[in-house]
Design an enzyme around this catalytic site. Structure first.
Site: not given
Length: 338
Positions: A21-22, A43, A116, A201, A254, A265-266, A291
């Protein structure tokens, strides 16, 4: 005297490595200013869809690219060879595998990390890893960071990025490429601080998610995050003193968005842990990599050198990697907050 690092000129060719996505969001941003951009996706099915429909079949599927302006590649060497500036945008846990097949030298190019995270096992940031394993001077390495979720880039909501490079000219040149009607890009030279702030973060966002999953309220969350900001500042100041303002968006901004946002997501990963999911079950429920899971272990290893007081990071590490009970560990850590 001959320059030892690449100076980004107006005709520099850009490429992105990664198809999440990023990476997709960064492609969207760059194509606002560049006539074409190389894109290594690795892919066949993703490459096929991008070429035929102009859409990433797995991430940010509403973003439509002009297929004639994206040079989609399945061979990393071809993509890297055709670029002057290469932007790495894959989860830190996978970067060594992605670069394992690289035979094209990186010398003479400018490499930008949009990752990150810390390299698991090596306990190095991406910039440190590139410097140690590929011999790249830090002047040839840049960082893209800041409170900027890919989902909001796709919606063209106003966002802020910090573009970091030891050479101010390169940082400014990159800012021009990343500035759009909906992206404000600001330069910085604090490679160390920007990378480690981005790592920390994610750990703190998992902690915030665990607290939410356990049923803690907004009052506690505000205290947790303000203490996390203090802990981040303490780590950066004691491990690498440098002129930096940790209230800027690359640091505090951030941290805030990653701890509070529905797109984080984190935080979402931490919330599953707080609700009683096991680590593997929580991971299986995530479409994307959190991450902070890897970062929690890595930062503890890094901190063995410094012995900095980090109760929040230690709490998250204990829950994720020492099988500590989330409720008991969070309660013990909460007693340390101010």
């Amino acid at each position: 005297m001959e320059e030892k690092f690449y100076k980004i000129g107006k005709n520099a060719r850009f490429a992105v490595v990664g198809h999440g996505s990023w990476a997709t969001a960064i492609m969207k941003i760059l194509l606002e200013n560049e006539p074409s951009v190389g894109w290594y996706v690795g892919r066949a099915e993703v490459a096929r869809d991008l070429r035929s429909t102009g859409r990433n079949p797995r991430y940010l599927t509403d973003v439509k690219f002009d297929s004639g302006r994206i040079d989609v590649g399945e061979d990393i060497n071809e993509t890297v060879a055709g670029a002057d500036v290469v932007i790495l945008c894959v989860p830190s846990a996978f970067i060594t595998d992605v670069l394992a097949g690289l035979t094209v030298p990186l010398a003479g190019k400018f490499i930008v990390s949009a990752i990150k995270g810390i390299i698991p096992g090596d306990y190095l940031t991406v910039a440190e890893y590139l410097n140690r394993n590929y011999g790249l001077p830090f002047d040839s390495i840049g960082i893209v960071t800041g409170p900027c979720h890919s989902e909001e880039v796709a919606l063209e909501r106003l966002s802020y990025l910090t573009i970091v490079g030891k050479d101010p000219g390169n940082a400014a040149a990159l800012c021009k490429r990343f500035t759009t009607g909906y992206i404000h890009a600001n330069p910085s030279t604090d490679i160390y601080g920007a990378e480690y702030a981005a790592v920390l973060k994610n750990i703190y966002a998992i902690g915030a998610g665990i607290a939410v999953g356990l049923g803690y309220g907004d009052n506690f969350l505000a205290g947790l995050i303000s203490n996390a900001a203090t802990e981040m500042n303490r780590f950066l100041t004691e491990s690498y003193p440098a002129p930096r303002d940790v209230t800027r968006s690359a640091y505090l901004g951030d941290l805030l968005v990653t701890c509070y946002s529905q797109f984080s997501r984190n935080r979402n990963f931490g919330s599953l842990i707080g609700k009683g999911y096991g680590i593997q079950a929580a991971m299986a429920g995530m479409k994307m990599v959190a991450e902070g899971y890897y970062a929690a272990k890595c930062i503890m290893q890094v901190n063995r050198r410094f012995r900095i007081h980090m109760p929040i990071a230690e709490c998250v590490y204990s829950i994720l990697h020492d099988n500590a009970g989330p409720a008991a560990e969070m309660k013990k850590m909460a007693a340390c907050l101010q």
